[in-house]
Design an enzyme around this catalytic site. Structure first.
Site, PDB file in Angstrom:
ATOM      1  N   HIS A 101      -1.689   8.175   1.307  1.00  0.00           N
ATOM      2  CA  HIS A 101      -1.429   8.168   2.593  1.00  0.00           C
ATOM      3  C   HIS A 101      -2.557   8.561   3.054  1.00  0.00           C
ATOM      4  CE1 HIS A 101       0.120   5.712   5.861  1.00  0.00           C
ATOM      5  NE2 HIS A 101      -0.282   6.076   6.688  1.00  0.00           N
ATOM      6  N   ARG A 114      -1.196  12.245   3.842  1.00  0.00           N
ATOM      7  CA  ARG A 114      -0.814  12.814   5.464  1.00  0.00           C
ATOM      8  C   ARG A 114       0.670  11.996   5.543  1.00  0.00           C
ATOM      9  NH1 ARG A 114      -4.072  12.863   9.667  1.00  0.00           N
ATOM     10  NH2 ARG A 114      -2.549  11.353  10.847  1.00  0.00           N
ATOM     11  N   LYS A 124       0.722  -1.236   0.256  1.00  0.00           N
ATOM     12  CA  LYS A 124       0.372  -0.088   0.022  1.00  0.00           C
ATOM     13  C   LYS A 124       1.261   1.433   0.044  1.00  0.00           C
ATOM     14  CE  LYS A 124      -4.427   2.490   2.644  1.00  0.00           C
ATOM     15  NZ  LYS A 124      -3.219   3.542   2.836  1.00  0.00           N
TER      16      LYS A 124
END
Length: 339
Positions: free
Chosen positions: A236, A239, A212
């Site tokens: 993400h 972030r 991921k």
């Protein structure tokens, strides 16, 4: 489900951490990390939503698609929809702490199962964060995917063993967690992985492994070459690195390189069933939803999570019928027009 009441309770219980804005677009919470915002200016969070807005759906009503089939099989499990609850942790320092980490994980996994789909859990500075998620997945017959931060090799493999013991359908690593401010603040060493290190991690388990945090075609190809069964196209939630593009901007190029070789998941800015359909048309096999699930959990527990997932599924069905899309396993790029 009274959505207004759910949002009101979530706003109260997450006060100071999430405003539960009418439009969850990252503007009000820009730079609030820890918290629910995007890093720096918050532009990477906002880019996820802007990238989706830059695609419009072509409405078609002269066709034979009278029913919309939203079902699919993912990692050996039959799901009601291509919409999964994304892994999120740090309830205490990102969401206000009104829920315990293990309770939150249970709400996500149970709510997703109730909606006929799957939830994911995460890792964090406190070992209890990962443990709670794995315990919830085990309780629900392995219906979930735990994600591990890019820690030292031995620590990652130890956590993979926990996932195996829980009977999880798959296990993953959010490799983009290499730059998480919250992990650094808590004294937890994380960092990038070389191709050799990634290959070693993937080879350490017989479970499907998910990488991921893939945002470029070359890294998608590296992940697949290392043996990954799936990638998540994700920044993400904006972030970790300011000024990145949105997931929908880079997804088509990534899909062009690895479609058919690995499962392609995507997350970032998904707020409706129409957003889901757009990402499927751009090459994703399924999508992950993050921040809205936190609102559902804080607002109404597992029932709130299930209600939001079912709401998105209903919106997806409507969008499919109005674009001539019969099933989510074959979504044509032709249903999209660039803005």
């Amino acid at each position: 489900m009274d959505m207004a009441a759910m949002r009101k309770k979530a706003r109260e219980d997450m006060k100071g951490y999430c405003r539960v804005c009418p439009a969850c677009d990252g503007r009000a919470c820009a730079g609030e990390v820890p918290g629910m915002g995007g890093a720096g200016t918050g532009s990477a969070f906002m880019a996820n939503l802007e990238a989706l807005k830059n695609w419009r759906l072509n409405m078609r009503t002269i066709h034979g698609a009278r029913e919309a089939d939203t079902s699919l099989t993912l990692f050996g499990r039959n799901l009601s929809m291509p919409i999964l609850a994304a892994p999120m942790t740090g309830v205490s320092y990102n969401m206000g702490g009104k829920l315990a980490e293990d309770v939150y994980s249970e709400m996500i996994i149970a709510g997703a199962e109730a909606a006929g789909t799957m939830g994911m859990t995460g890792d964090g500075a406190d070992a209890a964060m990962y443990d709670g998620g794995v315990a919830a997945i085990a309780k629900h017959g392995g219906l979930g995917v735990p994600f591990i931060k890019p820690r030292a090799q031995s620590e990652i493999i130890a956590r993979i063993r926990q996932a195996e013991q829980a009977g999880a359908v798959a296990v993953g690593m959010d490799i983009d967690g290499a730059g998480l401010i919250t992990m650094a603040l808590k004294g937890q060493p994380v960092g990038p992985k070389t191709f050799v290190e990634l290959k070693e991690i993937v080879a350490a388990t017989s479970l499907p492994f998910i990488v991921k945090g893939v945002m470029t075609p070359d890294e998608a190809q590296l992940a697949v070459s290392a043996g990954a069964a799936a990638v998540v196209v994700s920044n993400h939630g904006g972030r970790v690195l300011d000024s990145t593009p949105g997931a929908a901007e880079v997804l088509p190029e990534i899909a062009e390189k690895i479609k058919g070789r690995a499962v392609i998941l995507a997350d970032g800015g998904v707020r409706s069933g129409s957003d889901v359909l757009k990402l499927l048309a751009l090459g994703a096999d399924a999508v992950l939803v993050g921040r809205p699930m936190a609102v559902g959990a804080f607002g109404a527990g597992a029932e709130g999570v299930a209600a939001l997932l079912n709401k998105m599924r209903s919106e997806l069905v409507s969008a499919m019928l109005l674009t001539g899309t019969a099933n989510v396993r074959e979504v044509s790029r032709d249903i999209l027009t660039a803005r």
